[in-house]
Design a protein around this motif. Sequence first.
Motif, mmCIF file in Angstrom:
data_model
loop_
_atom_site.group_PDB
_atom_site.id
_atom_site.type_symbol
_atom_site.label_atom_id
_atom_site.label_comp_id
_atom_site.label_asym_id
_atom_site.label_seq_id
_atom_site.Cartn_x
_atom_site.Cartn_y
_atom_site.Cartn_z
ATOM 1 N N GLY A 98 40.006 43.163 47.915
ATOM 2 C CA GLY A 98 38.994 43.362 47.120
ATOM 3 C C GLY A 98 37.807 43.679 47.776
ATOM 4 N N ALA A 99 36.656 44.355 47.117
ATOM 5 C CA ALA A 99 35.708 44.580 47.752
ATOM 6 C C ALA A 99 34.610 43.537 48.142
ATOM 7 C CB ALA A 99 34.627 45.693 46.754
ATOM 8 N N LYS A 100 34.923 42.420 47.258
ATOM 9 C CA LYS A 100 34.260 41.127 47.823
ATOM 10 C C LYS A 100 34.517 40.657 49.143
ATOM 11 C CE LYS A 100 33.056 37.961 44.529
ATOM 12 N NZ LYS A 100 33.371 36.788 43.650
ATOM 13 N N TRP A 124 23.955 41.603 43.099
ATOM 14 C CA TRP A 124 25.048 41.213 42.668
ATOM 15 C C TRP A 124 25.266 39.624 43.189
ATOM 16 C CZ3 TRP A 124 29.908 41.414 46.031
ATOM 17 C CH2 TRP A 124 31.013 41.025 45.377
ATOM 18 N N ASN A 170 23.418 48.993 46.308
ATOM 19 C CA ASN A 170 24.301 48.702 45.175
ATOM 20 C C ASN A 170 23.957 50.041 44.127
ATOM 21 O OD1 ASN A 170 25.447 46.336 42.440
ATOM 22 N ND2 ASN A 170 26.672 48.225 43.561
ATOM 23 N N ASN A 174 25.428 46.515 39.577
ATOM 24 C CA ASN A 174 25.639 45.204 38.979
ATOM 25 C C ASN A 174 24.468 44.153 39.393
ATOM 26 O OD1 ASN A 174 26.618 42.726 37.962
ATOM 27 N ND2 ASN A 174 28.382 42.621 39.228
ATOM 28 N N ASP A 202 27.227 49.666 48.427
ATOM 29 C CA ASP A 202 28.348 49.152 47.498
ATOM 30 C C ASP A 202 28.474 50.158 46.280
ATOM 31 O OD1 ASP A 202 29.645 48.175 45.322
ATOM 32 O OD2 ASP A 202 29.306 46.036 45.787
ATOM 33 N N ILE A 204 31.038 50.544 43.947
ATOM 34 C CA ILE A 204 32.335 50.306 43.370
ATOM 35 C C ILE A 204 32.281 50.743 41.931
ATOM 36 C CG2 ILE A 204 31.601 47.985 42.391
ATOM 37 C CD1 ILE A 204 34.539 47.062 43.538
ATOM 38 N N TYR A 205 31.224 50.991 41.167
ATOM 39 C CA TYR A 205 30.918 51.597 39.791
ATOM 40 C C TYR A 205 30.668 53.218 40.045
ATOM 41 C CZ TYR A 205 30.302 46.707 38.577
ATOM 42 O OH TYR A 205 30.522 45.451 38.622
ATOM 43 N N SER A 236 38.822 48.112 41.718
ATOM 44 C CA SER A 236 38.977 47.144 40.578
ATOM 45 C C SER A 236 38.160 47.493 39.075
ATOM 46 C CB SER A 236 37.999 45.837 40.860
ATOM 47 O OG SER A 236 38.907 45.079 41.978
ATOM 48 N N LYS A 237 36.898 48.181 39.368
ATOM 49 C CA LYS A 237 36.111 48.614 38.299
ATOM 50 C C LYS A 237 36.174 49.771 37.674
ATOM 51 C CE LYS A 237 34.249 44.726 39.356
ATOM 52 N NZ LYS A 237 33.156 44.357 40.143
ATOM 53 N N ARG A 245 43.378 43.255 43.431
ATOM 54 C CA ARG A 245 42.554 42.920 44.726
ATOM 55 C C ARG A 245 42.693 43.969 45.847
ATOM 56 N NH1 ARG A 245 39.567 41.664 43.266
ATOM 57 N NH2 ARG A 245 38.608 40.614 44.741
ATOM 58 N N ILE A 246 42.207 45.013 45.832
ATOM 59 C CA ILE A 246 42.205 46.081 46.641
ATOM 60 C C ILE A 246 40.742 46.884 46.950
ATOM 61 C CG2 ILE A 246 42.829 48.390 47.400
ATOM 62 C CD1 ILE A 246 45.029 46.532 48.123
HETATM 63 C C1 LIG Z 1 32.864 43.531 41.095
HETATM 64 C C2 LIG Z 1 32.046 43.671 42.065
HETATM 65 C C3 LIG Z 1 32.455 43.783 43.516
HETATM 66 C C4 LIG Z 1 33.859 43.078 43.914
HETATM 67 O O1 LIG Z 1 35.115 43.677 43.477
HETATM 68 P P1 LIG Z 1 36.558 43.238 43.763
HETATM 69 O O2 LIG Z 1 37.155 42.941 42.673
HETATM 70 O O3 LIG Z 1 36.322 42.168 44.908
HETATM 71 O O4 LIG Z 1 36.835 44.486 44.579
HETATM 72 C C5 LIG Z 1 31.682 44.129 44.659
HETATM 73 N N1 LIG Z 1 30.596 44.633 44.305
HETATM 74 C C6 LIG Z 1 30.036 44.738 43.107
HETATM 75 C C7 LIG Z 1 28.628 45.159 42.811
HETATM 76 C C8 LIG Z 1 30.778 44.357 41.944
HETATM 77 O O5 LIG Z 1 30.179 44.072 40.705
#
Ligand SMILES: *Cc1c(COP(=O)(O)O)cnc(C)c1O
Length: 398
Positions: A98-100, A124, A170, A174, A202, A204-205, A236-237, A245-246
Amino acid sequence: MKFSNRIEQVNPSMTLAIDAKAKEMKANGEDVIGFGAGEPDFNTPERIKQAAIRAIEANDTHYTPVGGTNELKDAIITKMKRDNGLDYDRNQILVSCGAKHSFYNLAQALWEEGDEVIIPAPYWVSFPEMVGLAGAKPVIIETDAAHNFKITVDQIKKVLTPNTRAILINTPSNPTGFAYEKSELEAIAQCALENNLLMISDEIYEWIIFDGFKHTSIASLSKEAQKNCVVINGVSKCYAMTGWRIGYIAADAEIVKKVTKLQGQSTSGPCSISQAASIEALVGPHDDVLEMVREFEKRRNVMVDQLAAIPGVSCNKPNGSFYSFPDFSELNGKKDRNGKVIQGSLDFTEFLLTEKKVAIVPGIAFGADANARMSFATSLDKIEEGVKRIKEAVELLK
Ligand SMILES: *Cc1c(COP(=O)(O)O)cnc(C)c1O
């Protein structure tokens, strides 16, 4: 029991807490409308699920290399070229759970006590926590609705010290839903490069954008920007794959090497089956993604237009992600039916949940107490009903 100072400093994730409370009320049979979700309500597209099933049947169920399979790294390299015009080699890619997890690892590998990392607010929720866990200091820059919650170079220059190591971007954001224009990123990148700051981007969106907006990666602005930028992304998004979880980073090989070393002594490589599915997600046909984005755009229009029409509420129209970030601060100072005075986003969101069973996330969780986050990753019916209830709730405040 004694616990480490490190863990005592961590705040629990407030977004997960609200979501859990709404889910619990729902489980008790209450008619809750939840706008707290931080994930798409769509299921993972069929083509991706089939790729995972094929991986299981092919016994693709063993440990993979720590930093991810070569096949997935190649798919990420293809994606970075296709979507961002960026060239990377395998040794510049690291896949995590996951990106987290990607950001957590990165923070641990890059920063320590004495280091400062610039984080624009609203942020975030995990960014400042993870910077803090690394021992470093999150330096928060507040933005406002008038600038669609985007930072300016002047703001960055004001907080620079000899200890400033990095700046976080970001886009789309988010919780605000706003994405940076290329020209805005150019100014930020120039400032970062002049001041020797690493850029952490970041994205991810990146596919969830509206009104024909074009996403730009700050890394793509020049060779120098790419070298001094860590792109964080994940499946994820955009592919409705939160449970798989990647996540991954694309960065300078030296950074990737250090972060891989940490991952090798913690989680090792991410789930082999999820990695196989992510290849299909990234390089397969994107019609399903575009279909989800069209649906999000319709919902955004309904949610934001109806919210903005409520007296005492203001809401700019975001150009990405699946969140709106309305401002409820005009209601501060008013009283509910029991005479309780609303004094900020926590009071307002609690009032809303108790009075009308609508769950939204208080902006204070993101460093913006005037606002609240409302996810439109839910059906149009629920959006209409939920916003109607918010209007009724606001009318109860005197
Ligand atoms: C959801 C989110 C992530 C993490 O997503 P993972 O499910 O861990 O890949 C990272 N950054 C932002 C801004 C998010 O909203």
